[in-house]
Design a protein around this motif. Structure first.
Motif, PDB file in Angstrom:
ATOM      1  N   UNK A   1       0.849  -1.188   0.000  1.00  0.00           N
ATOM      2  CA  UNK A   1       0.000   0.000   0.000  1.00  0.00           C
ATOM      3  C   UNK A   1       0.883   1.237   0.000  1.00  0.00           C
ATOM      4  N   UNK A   2       0.591   2.190  -0.894  1.00  0.00           N
ATOM      5  CA  UNK A   2       1.417   3.385  -0.988  1.00  0.00           C
ATOM      6  C   UNK A   2       1.152   4.309   0.184  1.00  0.00           C
ATOM      7  N   UNK A   3       2.163   5.110   0.499  1.00  0.00           N
ATOM      8  CA  UNK A   3       2.032   6.061   1.591  1.00  0.00           C
ATOM      9  C   UNK A   3       1.004   7.138   1.256  1.00  0.00           C
ATOM     10  N   UNK A   4       0.344   7.657   2.285  1.00  0.00           N
ATOM     11  CA  UNK A   4      -0.601   8.751   2.108  1.00  0.00           C
ATOM     12  C   UNK A   4       0.169  10.061   1.992  1.00  0.00           C
ATOM     13  N   UNK A   5      -0.305  10.927   1.108  1.00  0.00           N
ATOM     14  CA  UNK A   5       0.372  12.183   0.834  1.00  0.00           C
ATOM     15  C   UNK A   5      -0.295  13.322   1.605  1.00  0.00           C
ATOM     16  N   UNK A   6       0.493  14.005   2.430  1.00  0.00           N
ATOM     17  CA  UNK A   6      -0.004  15.132   3.212  1.00  0.00           C
ATOM     18  C   UNK A   6       0.738  16.401   2.827  1.00  0.00           C
ATOM     19  N   UNK A   7       0.027  17.525   2.904  1.00  0.00           N
ATOM     20  CA  UNK A   7       0.649  18.839   2.723  1.00  0.00           C
ATOM     21  C   UNK A   7       0.457  19.627   4.006  1.00  0.00           C
ATOM     22  N   UNK A   8       1.558  20.078   4.600  1.00  0.00           N
ATOM     23  CA  UNK A   8       1.522  20.889   5.814  1.00  0.00           C
ATOM     24  C   UNK A   8       1.911  22.316   5.445  1.00  0.00           C
ATOM     25  N   UNK A   9       1.016  23.260   5.700  1.00  0.00           N
ATOM     26  CA  UNK A   9       1.278  24.675   5.432  1.00  0.00           C
ATOM     27  C   UNK A   9       1.385  25.377   6.781  1.00  0.00           C
ATOM     28  N   UNK A  10       2.612  25.638   7.199  1.00  0.00           N
ATOM     29  CA  UNK A  10       2.877  26.194   8.529  1.00  0.00           C
ATOM     30  C   UNK A  10       4.250  26.852   8.511  1.00  0.00           C
ATOM     31  N   UNK A  11       4.366  28.026   9.120  1.00  0.00           N
ATOM     32  CA  UNK A  11       5.647  28.750   9.090  1.00  0.00           C
ATOM     33  C   UNK A  11       6.549  28.423  10.266  1.00  0.00           C
ATOM     34  N   UNK A  12       6.103  27.533  11.148  1.00  0.00           N
ATOM     35  CA  UNK A  12       6.923  27.118  12.293  1.00  0.00           C
ATOM     36  C   UNK A  12       7.842  25.991  11.837  1.00  0.00           C
ATOM     37  N   UNK A  27       3.466   6.017   7.851  1.00  0.00           N
ATOM     38  CA  UNK A  27       3.044   5.816   6.472  1.00  0.00           C
ATOM     39  C   UNK A  27       2.577   7.070   5.765  1.00  0.00           C
ATOM     40  N   UNK A  28       3.035   8.232   6.247  1.00  0.00           N
ATOM     41  CA  UNK A  28       2.667   9.491   5.615  1.00  0.00           C
ATOM     42  C   UNK A  28       3.891  10.156   4.999  1.00  0.00           C
ATOM     43  N   UNK A  29       3.730  10.664   3.800  1.00  0.00           N
ATOM     44  CA  UNK A  29       4.757  11.488   3.176  1.00  0.00           C
ATOM     45  C   UNK A  29       4.309  12.941   3.263  1.00  0.00           C
ATOM     46  N   UNK A  30       5.152  13.773   3.840  1.00  0.00           N
ATOM     47  CA  UNK A  30       4.758  15.139   4.167  1.00  0.00           C
ATOM     48  C   UNK A  30       5.516  16.149   3.328  1.00  0.00           C
ATOM     49  N   UNK A  31       4.781  16.930   2.529  1.00  0.00           N
ATOM     50  CA  UNK A  31       5.346  18.095   1.856  1.00  0.00           C
ATOM     51  C   UNK A  31       5.061  19.312   2.715  1.00  0.00           C
ATOM     52  N   UNK A  32       5.955  20.291   2.675  1.00  0.00           N
ATOM     53  CA  UNK A  32       5.840  21.433   3.574  1.00  0.00           C
ATOM     54  C   UNK A  32       5.926  22.742   2.791  1.00  0.00           C
ATOM     55  N   UNK A  33       5.063  23.681   3.160  1.00  0.00           N
ATOM     56  CA  UNK A  33       5.123  25.052   2.648  1.00  0.00           C
ATOM     57  C   UNK A  33       5.091  25.979   3.861  1.00  0.00           C
ATOM     58  N   UNK A  34       5.903  27.034   3.817  1.00  0.00           N
ATOM     59  CA  UNK A  34       6.054  27.882   5.001  1.00  0.00           C
ATOM     60  C   UNK A  34       5.316  29.214   4.913  1.00  0.00           C
ATOM     61  N   UNK A  35       4.576  29.443   3.851  1.00  0.00           N
ATOM     62  CA  UNK A  35       3.737  30.640   3.780  1.00  0.00           C
ATOM     63  C   UNK A  35       2.520  30.340   2.916  1.00  0.00           C
ATOM     64  N   UNK A  36       1.535  31.246   2.956  1.00  0.00           N
ATOM     65  CA  UNK A  36       0.281  30.987   2.264  1.00  0.00           C
ATOM     66  C   UNK A  36       0.417  30.875   0.761  1.00  0.00           C
ATOM     67  N   UNK A  57      -2.291  31.255  11.157  1.00  0.00           N
ATOM     68  CA  UNK A  57      -1.361  32.384  11.133  1.00  0.00           C
ATOM     69  C   UNK A  57      -0.202  32.083  10.191  1.00  0.00           C
ATOM     70  N   UNK A  58      -0.239  32.704   8.992  1.00  0.00           N
ATOM     71  CA  UNK A  58       0.784  32.462   7.983  1.00  0.00           C
ATOM     72  C   UNK A  58       1.252  33.779   7.369  1.00  0.00           C
ATOM     73  N   UNK A  59       2.509  33.836   6.920  1.00  0.00           N
ATOM     74  CA  UNK A  59       2.978  35.009   6.177  1.00  0.00           C
ATOM     75  C   UNK A  59       2.354  35.052   4.785  1.00  0.00           C
TER      76      UNK A  59
END
Length: 231
Positions: A1-12, A27-36, A57-59
């Motif tokens: 079973x393939x990993x679940x894809x998550x996107x985290x948008x947080x500047x911390x 089993x999660x693959x996490x992509x990250x963005x640090x601003x809106x 709260x995001x830049x």
């Protein structure tokens, strides 16, 4: 079973690094963005995400602006991360189409449970494709396409709103408690003073009322909700 894809948008950056290390073994693959702005770009890049974790709260663009823009084209489940005790942020997020919220600082196990519940709900939806359409008066729900029509007009529902409406329509004429809705739709027990179900139902009422003035969902205060059908 393939990993679940998550996107985290947080500047911390410290928090995002910790969550990456915590969620990867589950089993999660996490992509990250640090601003809106970066979050919107990543969410609309064409990559499929099973869930988006969105800080308020995001830049550049705050979480509400990001949520509003994403809901125009994306029904991906969105879990809002709000300031602890800030009920206004929670209510506003739900009104704008968030599926659930979690207040910072949060317990990592609680976050994991929320993620698992929302991702599991979405993963189970294709299995409903064998079910027949559900039609009550002028409202028709299609499990195969996950679409709802009222008087022939397509309703733009979030995944949570769709699931709540489906549950209420399946139990039409019978009272469905908020506790049952929370457990079956959000995958968690209803917490004291939690208004999330109320807000989702309120959104549903508004969207149904755009195409039909008759009351579809009746509130039994302190008990739950009843989907009404014409005699």
């Amino acid at each position: 079973m393939s990993n679940k894809q998550l996107l985290l948008i947080d500047d911390d950056t410290e928090l995002t690094e910790l969550l990456s290390q915590y969620l990867a073994p589950q089993g999660y693959e996490l992509d990250i963005a640090h601003d809106g702005e970066a979050g919107i770009a990543q969410a609309t890049s064409g990559k499929h995400y099973d869930l988006i974790l969105l800080d308020v709260m995001l830049p550049k663009l705050d979480g509400f602006e990001v949520l509003k823009k994403l809901r125009v084209t994306h029904l991906t489940p969105i879990l809002m991360l709000t300031a602890k005790g800030d009920d206004l942020d929670k209510i506003l997020g739900l009104e704008m189409g968030a599926d659930d919220y979690l207040a910072k600082p949060f317990n990592h196990r609680e976050l994991s449970a929320r993620i698992k519940a929302l991702v599991r709900r979405m993963s189970l939806l294709p299995a409903t494709s064998v079910q027949q359409n559900l039609k009550l008066d002028d409202v028709e729900l299609s499990p195969a396409s996950q679409q709802v029509f009222c008087n022939g007009n397509l309703l733009e529902l979030t995944g949570t709103e769709y699931s709540i409406l489906h549950l209420l329509m399946l139990n039409h004429g019978n009272l469905v408690s908020k506790e049952e809705i929370s457990e079956k739709v959000l995958g968690r027990k209803l917490a004291p003073f939690d208004r999330s179900i109320d807000m989702h139902v309120s959104n549903l009422r508004k969207k149904l009322a755009e195409f039909n003035s008759s009351e579809k969902i009746k509130t039994h205060r302190g008990a739950g909700y009843l989907y009404l059908v014409e005699a």
